[in-house]
Structure formats: C-alpha cells, structure tokens
Design a protein around this motif. Structure first.
Motif, short mmCIF file in Angstrom:
data_model
loop_
_atom_site.label_atom_id
_atom_site.label_comp_id
_atom_site.label_asym_id
_atom_site.label_seq_id
_atom_site.Cartn_x
_atom_site.Cartn_y
_atom_site.Cartn_z
N THR A 27 0.86 -1.17 0.00
CA THR A 27 0.00 0.00 0.00
C THR A 27 0.90 1.23 0.00
OG1 THR A 27 -2.01 0.98 0.92
CG2 THR A 27 -0.28 0.30 2.50
N SER A 28 0.32 2.35 -0.25
CA SER A 28 1.05 3.62 -0.21
C SER A 28 0.04 4.71 0.12
CB SER A 28 1.73 3.89 -1.57
OG SER A 28 0.78 3.98 -2.60
N ALA A 29 0.46 5.95 0.08
CA ALA A 29 -0.44 7.04 0.43
C ALA A 29 -1.65 7.12 -0.49
CB ALA A 29 0.32 8.37 0.41
N SER A 30 -1.44 6.81 -1.78
CA SER A 30 -2.54 6.88 -2.73
C SER A 30 -2.19 6.13 -4.01
CB SER A 30 -2.89 8.34 -3.06
OG SER A 30 -1.73 9.03 -3.50
N SER A 32 -3.53 6.12 -8.35
CA SER A 32 -4.41 6.51 -9.46
C SER A 32 -3.96 5.75 -10.69
CB SER A 32 -4.36 8.02 -9.71
OG SER A 32 -3.15 8.39 -10.34
N ILE A 39 3.53 8.42 -2.96
CA ILE A 39 3.82 8.67 -1.55
C ILE A 39 4.34 10.09 -1.36
CG2 ILE A 39 4.30 6.28 -0.87
CD1 ILE A 39 7.24 6.80 -1.38
N TYR A 62 -5.82 -1.07 -1.14
CA TYR A 62 -6.18 0.34 -1.18
C TYR A 62 -7.67 0.54 -0.88
CZ TYR A 62 -1.65 1.42 -3.13
OH TYR A 62 -0.30 1.58 -3.31
N GLU A 65 -10.57 5.64 0.19
CA GLU A 65 -9.93 6.94 0.50
C GLU A 65 -8.60 7.15 -0.21
OE1 GLU A 65 -12.76 5.69 3.48
OE2 GLU A 65 -10.93 4.71 2.87
N LYS A 66 -7.98 6.09 -0.70
CA LYS A 66 -6.68 6.21 -1.35
C LYS A 66 -6.74 6.09 -2.88
CE LYS A 66 -3.85 4.51 2.47
NZ LYS A 66 -2.68 3.68 2.78
N SER A 71 -0.37 11.44 -4.66
CA SER A 71 0.53 12.10 -3.73
C SER A 71 1.64 12.75 -4.54
CB SER A 71 1.09 11.07 -2.74
OG SER A 71 1.58 11.70 -1.60
N ASN A 86 -9.82 -3.64 -2.85
CA ASN A 86 -10.39 -2.41 -2.32
C ASN A 86 -11.73 -2.69 -1.67
OD1 ASN A 86 -11.60 -2.97 -4.79
ND2 ASN A 86 -12.22 -0.87 -5.03
N THR A 90 -15.72 2.16 -3.59
CA THR A 90 -14.96 2.73 -4.70
C THR A 90 -15.83 2.87 -5.94
OG1 THR A 90 -12.97 1.71 -3.82
CG2 THR A 90 -12.86 2.52 -6.07
#
Length: 111
Positions: A27-30, A32, A39, A62, A65-66, A71, A86, A90
């Motif tokens: 996982t990471s901050a977001s 797309s 991140i 994810y 929210e991510k 990021s 997810n 989503t």
C-alpha cells in the motif's frame, strides 16, 4: 533504520533484490490509474520497487480513500500491480481504469 523500525538503506534494498516472493502485499499514500502508486517521501521508492520486482504477484491494498488520488512522488505505474483489493465504496469508473491496465480487481463487500 528509521524511528518506526523501517529499513530503506542500500543494504536492505540489495538484500530484497536477491530474494523472490510469491506474493507481496503493498500500500502507499494513494493510487491513481494515471500516476500510479504514490507517496510523500522519496526514500521509500527504491524499496517498494525492489519488493515489487522480486515478487511473482504484487497485490495492492487500497481503501476508497486512497483510490483516484495522487501524492507528490510516484513510486511506479499502477500496472505493476497484478491485483488491487479495495472496498465496496470505490466508484466503478475508477476501478474500470485499473481493469483497462489488466489489473485484477477484488472488492471486499460490506458485512
């Protein structure tokens, strides 16, 4: 090693590159479809890429929210993931963008 016990130094990265994993859960901050996994801090980029490249299957975890957000620093393209897990919230149009990149989508249903 940082204060939270995370290792991102060159020795750790070289060690990861010499290993093979069946599955890596990431996982990471977001994430797309356009910018990929992203991140805030650049010291994580090489480590995460080493894990992905050493794995037979990369699974992204994810929550809603991510997904669809970006990021500041891209780790890699979303297409480096084999599976994206997810939740039920989503938007379908966001998930379709990942499916177009041949990423398997698994939606965890609300109980």
């Amino acid at each position: 090693m940082d204060g939270k016990g995370n290792c991102y130094d060159p020795f750790t990265i070289e060690t990861i590159k010499r290993m093979r994993f069946d599955k890596a859960f990431l996982t990471s901050a977001s994430i797309s479809a356009e910018f990929g996994l992203s991140i805030q801090r650049s010291n994580h980029v090489e480590f995460v890429n080493a894990v992905i490249n050493s794995s037979k299957c990369s699974v992204g975890l994810y929550p809603t929210e991510k997904i669809g957000f970006e990021s500041i620093i891209s780790i890699c393209a979303a297409s480096k993931l084999d599976i994206l897990i997810n939740d039920w919230n989503t938007a379908e149009d966001e998930l379709k963008k990942f499916q177009e990149q041949e990423i398997e989508i698994i939606v965890v249903e609300k109980k």
